[in-house]
Design an enzyme around this catalytic site. Structure first.
Site, PDB file in Angstrom:
ATOM      1  CE  LYS A 113     -48.880 -29.133  91.407  1.00 61.06           C
ATOM      2  NZ  LYS A 113     -47.910 -28.459  91.581  1.00 61.06           N
ATOM      3  CE  LYS A 195     -43.980 -34.382  91.030  1.00 59.73           C
ATOM      4  NZ  LYS A 195     -42.819 -33.370  90.853  1.00 59.73           N
ATOM      5  CE  LYS A 198     -40.658 -28.003  95.098  1.00 60.08           C
ATOM      6  NZ  LYS A 198     -41.218 -27.502  93.254  1.00 60.08           N
TER       7      LYS A 198
END
Ligand code: AQP
Length: 331
Positions: A113, A195, A198
């Site tokens: 992130k 992966k 969302k």
């Protein structure tokens, strides 16, 4: 007899994907029959990346309605919004003094992130695993069902619990991770080595739980596949293996059963078949979510009850923590 405790959560950081469903919510259905389950809308985690406040509020309610539409029963478990239970933040602060900066810097999600949000590497992002440890430990949790990506965070929660217990005396139950073999890592339809997430910028990479039938089928038709023509689980076929995992999860099939079903079929027909299966399975869930969302009174009642139940359990643990750590609590 006291039941063992299960804790799990999803962030309302976007519309949940079928990855969130397969890797977590789907598995909660059986757990709620047997365990004392706490299922949360982890909205405090969701602010660690830039967000729109009005959207966060709406997504929190949508997520709650989705949980219930998927079969999570608020009569059988505690369903609540994380920020409505202040002990999460209080325990997080206390555990911050037990967690080390070095171990937080090593977390895969923090590194990913940080790369993705270079202009917003905030303290909350780094502290995410400590808040997650607080979430879990507050309820004296025995089992934490998560997808593959969150196992590292549960490990840290265990380390923090053990360290705290060693330093201040037995306080927390040390939780175990529960990862289901099937569907622990559903991958992006556009890059099956990554992966499904969302927050992926490419909307074709993931199937959202609210996508309509045409969109779902279109996304599966465009899914990246591998060379060759056989439909089987194989390390050198990440695209086909991913589609098979999705099919198995929605149809309740074993790997062998699914491989047998698709023997001799071409990739195009296979992708269409997986798309139709997912669309068929999601249609009733979507209709139920819409119905629940429209019933504001019901939804706010569920959340008020959930917050109260969670608050009571969390207060018990936090009282114990404050006593152990030496906080003045009045005479
Ligand atoms: N692709 C996945 N396959 C299997 N399980 C998954 N989970 C998430 N993605 C997959 C599991 O879903 C639960 C809730 O996850 P979360 O919302 O708390 O955060 P996350 O793991 O960071 O999920 P996302 O979709 O990738 O969210 P963003 O994009 O906001 O970071 C967890 O149990 C997780 O393992």
């Amino acid at each position: 007899m006291e039941r063992n405790v299960v804790y799990s959560a999803v962030q309302p950081s976007g519309i949940p994907t079928i990855g969130n469903y397969i890797g977590s919510v789907r598995n909660w259905l059986a757990l709620q029959e047997e365990y004392a389950c706490y299922f949360a809308m982890a909205n405090m985690h969701a602010i660690t990346v830039r967000h729109d406040p009005a959207l966060l509020r709406r997504r929190t309610l949508e997520l709650c309605a989705l949980y219930i539409a998927c079969g999570i029963d608020p009569e059988k478990c505690t369903l609540y919004v994380q920020s409505q239970v202040p002990q999460h933040a209080e325990l997080c602060w206390t555990l911050n003094s037990v967690a080390y900066v070095g171990e937080m810097e090593r977390m895969t999600q923090f590194k990913d992130k940080s790369r993705k949000h270079e202009d917003n590497i905030n303290m909350g992002l780094m502290d995410y695993p400590v808040l997650m440890a607080a979430d879990i430990l507050l309820y004296q949790t025995d089992l934490v069902p998560v997808g593959q990506d969150q196992t590292q965070h549960v490990e840290i929660a265990r380390d923090i619990a053990i360290r705290f217990n060693n330093r201040y005396g037995e306080t927390f139950r040390v939780p175990k991770t529960l990862v289901y073999k099937q569907g622990a890592k559903i991958c992006s339809l556009q890059d099956p080595t990554k992966k499904m997430s969302k927050s992926d910028e490419n909307p074709n990479a993931c199937v959202f739980m609210t996508d309509d039938r045409d969109t779902i089928i279109r996304k599966f038709k465009r899914a990246v596949t591998d060379s060759g023509s056989e439909i089987n689980f194989s390390e050198d076929k990440p695209g086909i293996s991913n589609l098979l995992s999705i099919y198995c999860a929605f149809k309740n099939r074993t790997a062998e059963e699914a491989e047998r079903e698709f023997e001799g079929m071409g990739y195009g027909d296979f992708k269409l078949c997986v798309g139709e299966t997912v669309a068929d399975a999601l249609a009733p869930v979507q209709a139920e979510q819409t119905r629940i969302l429209a019933d504001k009174e019901y939804l706010s009642g569920v959340l008020a009850r959930g917050a109260e139940q969670a608050f009571r359990a969390a207060r018990k643990t936090l009282d114990k923590v404050y006593r152990k750590i030496g906080f003045y609590r009045g005479e």
